[in-house]
Enzyme design. Structure first.
Site, PDB file in Angstrom:
ATOM      1  N   LYS A  71      40.990  43.984  43.197  1.00 22.65           N
ATOM      2  CA  LYS A  71      39.588  43.642  43.479  1.00 22.65           C
ATOM      3  C   LYS A  71      39.353  42.843  44.756  1.00 22.65           C
ATOM      4  O   LYS A  71      38.274  42.276  44.946  1.00 22.65           O
ATOM      5  CB  LYS A  71      38.998  42.889  42.289  1.00 22.65           C
ATOM      6  CG  LYS A  71      39.702  41.566  42.008  1.00 22.65           C
ATOM      7  CD  LYS A  71      38.893  40.699  41.078  1.00 22.65           C
ATOM      8  CE  LYS A  71      39.427  39.297  41.019  1.00 22.65           C
ATOM      9  NZ  LYS A  71      38.697  38.392  40.177  1.00 22.65           N
TER      10      LYS A  71
ATOM     11  N   SER B  87      30.545  46.388  38.548  1.00 22.32           N
ATOM     12  CA  SER B  87      30.100  45.310  39.435  1.00 22.32           C
ATOM     13  C   SER B  87      28.756  45.674  40.042  1.00 22.32           C
ATOM     14  O   SER B  87      28.447  46.855  40.238  1.00 22.32           O
ATOM     15  CB  SER B  87      31.144  45.142  40.543  1.00 22.32           C
ATOM     16  OG  SER B  87      30.605  44.408  41.607  1.00 22.32           O
TER      17      SER B  87
ATOM     18  N   TYR C  94      36.982  48.870  47.408  1.00 15.71           N
ATOM     19  CA  TYR C  94      36.975  48.281  46.060  1.00 15.71           C
ATOM     20  C   TYR C  94      35.710  48.716  45.311  1.00 15.71           C
ATOM     21  O   TYR C  94      35.756  49.201  44.183  1.00 15.71           O
ATOM     22  CB  TYR C  94      37.038  46.745  46.145  1.00 15.71           C
ATOM     23  CG  TYR C  94      36.400  46.043  44.983  1.00 15.71           C
ATOM     24  CD1 TYR C  94      37.039  45.977  43.752  1.00 15.71           C
ATOM     25  CD2 TYR C  94      35.127  45.461  45.098  1.00 15.71           C
ATOM     26  CE1 TYR C  94      36.434  45.362  42.680  1.00 15.71           C
ATOM     27  CE2 TYR C  94      34.524  44.840  44.033  1.00 15.71           C
ATOM     28  CZ  TYR C  94      35.180  44.790  42.818  1.00 15.71           C
ATOM     29  OH  TYR C  94      34.579  44.190  41.749  1.00 15.71           O
TER      30      TYR C  94
ATOM     31  N   LYS D 111      34.818  51.251  41.876  1.00 20.68           N
ATOM     32  CA  LYS D 111      33.943  50.920  40.735  1.00 20.68           C
ATOM     33  C   LYS D 111      32.901  52.030  40.552  1.00 20.68           C
ATOM     34  O   LYS D 111      32.627  52.483  39.437  1.00 20.68           O
ATOM     35  CB  LYS D 111      33.227  49.580  40.965  1.00 20.68           C
ATOM     36  CG  LYS D 111      34.147  48.378  40.977  1.00 20.68           C
ATOM     37  CD  LYS D 111      34.503  47.949  39.575  1.00 20.68           C
ATOM     38  CE  LYS D 111      35.753  47.117  39.531  1.00 20.68           C
ATOM     39  NZ  LYS D 111      36.335  46.946  38.231  1.00 20.68           N
TER      40      LYS D 111
HETATM   41  C1  LIG Z   1      29.486  43.569  48.222  1.00 14.34           C
HETATM   42  C2  LIG Z   1      30.496  43.173  47.222  1.00 14.34           C
HETATM   43  O1  LIG Z   1      31.430  43.874  46.971  1.00 14.34           O
HETATM   44  N1  LIG Z   1      30.294  42.015  46.611  1.00 14.34           N
HETATM   45  C3  LIG Z   1      31.233  41.450  45.661  1.00 14.34           C
HETATM   46  C4  LIG Z   1      31.397  40.000  46.014  1.00 14.34           C
HETATM   47  O2  LIG Z   1      30.139  39.437  46.106  1.00 14.34           O
HETATM   48  P1  LIG Z   1      29.718  38.419  47.187  1.00 14.34           P
HETATM   49  O3  LIG Z   1      30.093  38.869  48.532  1.00 14.34           O
HETATM   50  O4  LIG Z   1      28.302  38.234  46.850  1.00 14.34           O
HETATM   51  O5  LIG Z   1      30.543  37.102  46.789  1.00 14.34           O
HETATM   52  P2  LIG Z   1      30.988  35.897  47.718  1.00 14.34           P
HETATM   53  O6  LIG Z   1      31.295  34.777  46.808  1.00 14.34           O
HETATM   54  O7  LIG Z   1      32.047  36.337  48.656  1.00 14.34           O
HETATM   55  O8  LIG Z   1      29.699  35.556  48.602  1.00 14.34           O
HETATM   56  C5  LIG Z   1      28.528  34.984  48.060  1.00 14.34           C
HETATM   57  C6  LIG Z   1      27.638  34.477  49.168  1.00 14.34           C
HETATM   58  O9  LIG Z   1      28.286  33.419  49.827  1.00 14.34           O
HETATM   59  C7  LIG Z   1      28.427  33.677  51.206  1.00 14.34           C
HETATM   60  N2  LIG Z   1      29.701  33.089  51.609  1.00 14.34           N
HETATM   61  C8  LIG Z   1      30.847  33.453  51.000  1.00 14.34           C
HETATM   62  C9  LIG Z   1      32.047  32.851  51.308  1.00 14.34           C
HETATM   63  C10 LIG Z   1      32.052  31.852  52.302  1.00 14.34           C
HETATM   64  O10 LIG Z   1      33.095  31.280  52.647  1.00 14.34           O
HETATM   65  N3  LIG Z   1      30.877  31.528  52.907  1.00 14.34           N
HETATM   66  C11 LIG Z   1      29.696  32.113  52.590  1.00 14.34           C
HETATM   67  O11 LIG Z   1      28.659  31.779  53.165  1.00 14.34           O
HETATM   68  C12 LIG Z   1      28.356  35.189  51.355  1.00 14.34           C
HETATM   69  O12 LIG Z   1      27.929  35.521  52.640  1.00 14.34           O
HETATM   70  C13 LIG Z   1      27.358  35.509  50.263  1.00 14.34           C
HETATM   71  O13 LIG Z   1      26.062  35.321  50.717  1.00 14.34           O
HETATM   72  O14 LIG Z   1      32.090  39.293  45.020  1.00 14.34           O
HETATM   73  C14 LIG Z   1      31.540  39.361  43.742  1.00 14.34           C
HETATM   74  C15 LIG Z   1      32.400  38.554  42.796  1.00 14.34           C
HETATM   75  O15 LIG Z   1      32.059  37.217  42.851  1.00 14.34           O
HETATM   76  C16 LIG Z   1      31.476  40.793  43.288  1.00 14.34           C
HETATM   77  O16 LIG Z   1      32.777  41.328  43.149  1.00 14.34           O
HETATM   78  C17 LIG Z   1      30.691  41.581  44.272  1.00 14.34           C
HETATM   79  O17 LIG Z   1      30.710  42.920  43.886  1.00 14.34           O
END
Ligand SMILES: CC(=O)N[C@H]1[C@@H](OP(=O)(O)OP(=O)(O)OC[C@H]2O[C@@H](n3ccc(=O)[nH]c3=O)[C@H](O)[C@@H]2O)O[C@H](CO)[C@H](O)[C@@H]1O
Length: 492
Positions: A92, A132, A157, A161
């Protein structure tokens, strides 16, 4: 009457292990399998499932099994009378999936096909799939309902799904015996409220909340916020975070639905809180709840990220009779509890004679943590004995440790360590030191070990460095010598 037995694939993982808790508490028998692709293994045992047993007081049947090994999967269904399956096992890591696309397709798709075939052979047709919100791609509208188009997915990934969901739809159309629920998770976070169970992947991920925690713990300098120009109230990305125990209860609700008389075919349900939260809001709430400070820096948007992803929970609320119970404060609190109780996750140390006096420190650590039953503290644990050891061995150790400590603390530490709690000043343990011969440590003498150093001092050291084992060594050695000299009164 026999209760229902549910097979949980990926049972040692984050989602799987938390589901096991709720399943057991709901009266199911659990058979968990995992290949440890992304979860901690301890000689074939899953420490996460040991914690599940501890929380529930019930046993979990566990088998190491790779779903790519078709024969083993078929055998599983012969060994156990499985009534239904929750399939969480999958690779994942989004970034990896772009580089290792064939591996991702092979593992996630073929593993699932093997599982479904084995189920068919065993006349088992109730299936809950870990999907997801990623299947929706960049949402066309929010909150996202289950009839939102799927398939516009940007990473491998996510496509696995999506493809599997399509396959499951075809399967349910081809044979009405199948009852399939696909649970589309939004952003699962946090840990079991006991603090005993949480997320401890062996593959690094960059999900935002775990990252915030590592900054709060001082392991990383700051959180980089990807993008502040989204069309969201504060410009940062908005997501729908759901507590892992709410996610787990969604699986139990799905199984109950499958167990009813209704013919379901294929049904998808969103699991989220139904509330969007920006990255900034998340950080602020985390700081408030945990009393920590989380520095931030801004950067460009992350490629492939959506601005706002918010879940509509209506369908799950009405058809699964499920509702999330935990809000954001609990998500932060429970995660923080897990992270502070288990800063190194499930990776308990094997304490053997090689760890020497450090074993004493480990014991202190576990005593204070009130969790040393989980450690592998056994008769192998060793400390420098106070009076019954070979003097030459102790002297040897003491002199090497003392000179190292003096050097590190400016020369004032002989005969007791400087006790200033600054581990950065301390020397590293050498292999030579760690291989000194020592005697096994009898557990009834545990309290004596604590005399070697005020527990507060040890805690200070533990808090500031993950290298504590090597750092504490010289201190303990010196203290041990003091005990020998009679300064601390009868050591072990
Ligand atoms: C598009 C996609 O496949 N999304 C997956 C990802 O979601 P997300 O990409 O929504 O999860 P994430 O925790 O990586 O990001 C959440 C939010 O935080 C922001 N961010 C993240 C990390 C960081 O260091 N700084 C920051 O600003 C990011 O831009 C987003 O707006 O993960 C989820 C699990 O939790 C799910 O598996 C989702 O399917």
């Amino acid at each position: 009457m026999r209760g229902k037995t549910v097979l949980v694939t990926g049972g040692a993982g984050y989602i799987g292990s938390h589901c096991c808790v709720d399943l057991i508490e709901a009266g199911y028998d659990v058979v968990a399998v995992d290949n440890f692709a992304n979860s901690v293994e301890n000689d074939g045992v899953a420490p996460s499932l040991k914690q599940v047993e501890r929380i529930t007081g019930k046993s979990v049947t566990f088998q190491k099994c790779d779903l790519l090994d078709r024969d083993s999967v078929i055998k599983l269904f012969k060994q156990h009378q499985i009534d239904c399956v929750i399939h969480t096992a999958a690779l994942k890591v989004i970034g990896d999936s772009m580089l290792l696309s064939l591996q991702y397709y092979n593992n996630n798709l073929i593993g699932t096909i093997n599982l479904l075939e084995a189920m068919e052979m065993a006349n088992c047709y109730d299936f809950v799939y870990s999907s997801s919100c990623t299947v929706y791609g960049d949402p066309e509208f929010v909150p996202i309902t289950e009839d939102h188009p799927t398939g516009n997915v940007k990473n491998v990934y996510g496509r696995t799904k999506y493809f599997i969901e399509e396959m499951l739809k075809d399967l349910s159309n081809s044979d009405p015996k199948w009852n399939i629920i696909s649970l589309r998770y939004f952003n699962p976070v946090s840990a079991h409220p006991s603090g005993l169970l949480g997320e401890d992947p062996t593959k690094e991920n960059h999900y935002v909340l775990p990252y915030i925690v590592s900054v709060a713990l001082g392991k990383k300098p700051h959180v980089t916020i990807f993008g502040r120009d989204y069309k969201t109230p504060d410009g940062t990305g908005v997501r729908d975070y759901i507590h892992i125990m709410d996610l787990a209860s969604g699986h139990v609700a799905a199984l109950k639905k499958l167990g009813g008389n209704e013919k379901l075919g294929f049904q998808a349900y969103n699991l989220g809180l139904g509330r969007g939260l920006s990255v900034l809001e998340l950080i602020k709430e985390f700081e408030k709840v945990t009393g920590t400070h989380v520095p931030i820096v801004y950067a460009e948007r992350r490629v492939g990220d959506a601005g706002a992803v918010i879940c509509s929970t209506k369908k799950a609320l009405s058809e699964l009779n499920w509702a999330p119970k935990y809000g954001l404060p609990e998500m932060c609190q429970d995660l923080w509890r897990w992270q502070t109780m288990f800063p190194n996750g499930y990776k308990t140390e094997k304490i053997s004679h090689e760890y020497l006096v450090v074993g004493g420190w480990n014991l202190v650590y576990f005593l204070n943590n009130k969790d040393w039953s989980q450690s592998q503290v056994t008769g192998n644990v060793s400390v420098i004995p106070s009076s019954s050891s070979s003097p030459s061995s102790v002297n040897e150790m003491a002199s090497s440790s003392s000179s190292a400590t003096n050097q590190a603390s400016g020369g004032g530490a002989a005969g007791g360590g400087d006790g200033d709690g600054n581990p950065n000043k301390q020397p590293q343990k050498t292999d030579e030191q760690s291989k000194q011969v020592v005697m096994p440590f009898p557990t009834h003498m545990l309290p004596e070990v604590c005399k070697f150093m005020p527990v507060e001092e040890l805690w200070k050291l533990a808090d500031v460095s993950s290298e504590w084992r090597t750092i504490v060594l010289p201190f303990i050695m010196e203290r041990t010598m003091n005990v020998d000299d009679g300064a601390a009164g009868g050591g072990p």
